[in-house]
Design an enzyme around this catalytic site. Structure first.
Site, PDB file in Angstrom:
ATOM      1  CB  CYS A  64      37.116  12.368   1.505  1.00 11.85           C
ATOM      2  SG  CYS A  64      38.373  13.129   0.482  1.00 11.85           S
ATOM      3  CB  CYS A  65      32.261  11.562   4.118  1.00 13.37           C
ATOM      4  SG  CYS A  65      30.926  12.576   3.460  1.00 13.37           S
ATOM      5  CD1 TRP A  66      28.575   6.063   0.354  1.00 13.56           C
ATOM      6  CD2 TRP A  66      30.702   5.433   0.133  1.00 13.56           C
ATOM      7  NE1 TRP A  66      28.612   5.009  -0.520  1.00 13.56           N
ATOM      8  CE2 TRP A  66      29.916   4.599  -0.680  1.00 13.56           C
ATOM      9  CE3 TRP A  66      32.084   5.226   0.152  1.00 13.56           C
ATOM     10  CZ2 TRP A  66      30.446   3.584  -1.456  1.00 13.56           C
ATOM     11  CZ3 TRP A  66      32.603   4.213  -0.622  1.00 13.56           C
ATOM     12  CH2 TRP A  66      31.784   3.407  -1.417  1.00 13.56           C
ATOM     13  CB  THR A  67      27.488  11.324  -0.244  1.00  9.55           C
ATOM     14  OG1 THR A  67      27.407  12.066   0.979  1.00  9.55           O
ATOM     15  CG2 THR A  67      26.723  10.017  -0.140  1.00  9.55           C
ATOM     16  CG  LEU A 108      35.710   8.803   0.213  1.00  9.91           C
ATOM     17  CD1 LEU A 108      35.774   8.112   1.571  1.00  9.91           C
ATOM     18  CD2 LEU A 108      37.102   9.053  -0.338  1.00  9.91           C
TER      19      LEU A 108
END
Length: 151
Positions: A64-67, A108
């Site tokens: 997972c990461c922001w986008t 996320l």
């Protein structure tokens, strides 16, 4: 199932992911912001989770990461990993079926807890296709890995 999970941020959906996987009976190993003291930069923690899939210490991973884009790029640099950025259940099902994806990448920013559950339902219900064309494509990606890393 042994699942390696990474996130570059300690966000509520990342914590929900850990809880949901454990509730479903999976053995979970956390990386990045989800594991105090780990390197939480998206490239590093995504690589760590993906390497566990590649070396067989995890059956699958969720990165997972922001986008979700950076996490999927980093994971896909690890030979043997087929990471798919999935924003909905249909994409998750297709990634498992047609691509035999072994790493799920999530953003996320836009993944709510109800959507997370739908994506996980589809991901875990999906199975790799036996269709010869689908298998040829998956095998071809493996050959690309070997070309990049040598024999």
């Amino acid at each position: 199932m042994r699942i390696s999970v990474s996130s570059d941020m300690d966000e509520p959906v990342a914590r929900a992911l850990l809880a949901e996987l454990r509730e479903r009976g999976h053995e979970v190993r956390a990386h990045g912001a989800l594991s105090p003291g780990d390197d939480s930069r998206w490239a590093a923690c995504s690589e760590a989770a993906a390497r566990e899939v590649a070396d067989g210490t995890a059956d699958q991973a969720v990165v997972c990461c922001w986008t979700g884009t950076g996490a999927s790029i980093a994971a896909n640099k690890v030979p043997g990993v087929r990471a798919a950025l999935c924003t909905d259940a249909y994409t998750a099902d297709g990634a498992r079926r047609w691509n035999d994806a072994n790493v799920l990448a999530l953003g996320l920013r836009l993944t709510s807890e109800p959507l997370l559950k739908e994506i996980l339902d589809a991901w875990f219900a999906g199975a790799p296709s036996d269709d010869p064309e689908d298998r040829w494509n998956v095998d071809r990606t493996g050959r690309l890995d070997r070309e990049r890393t040598g024999p």
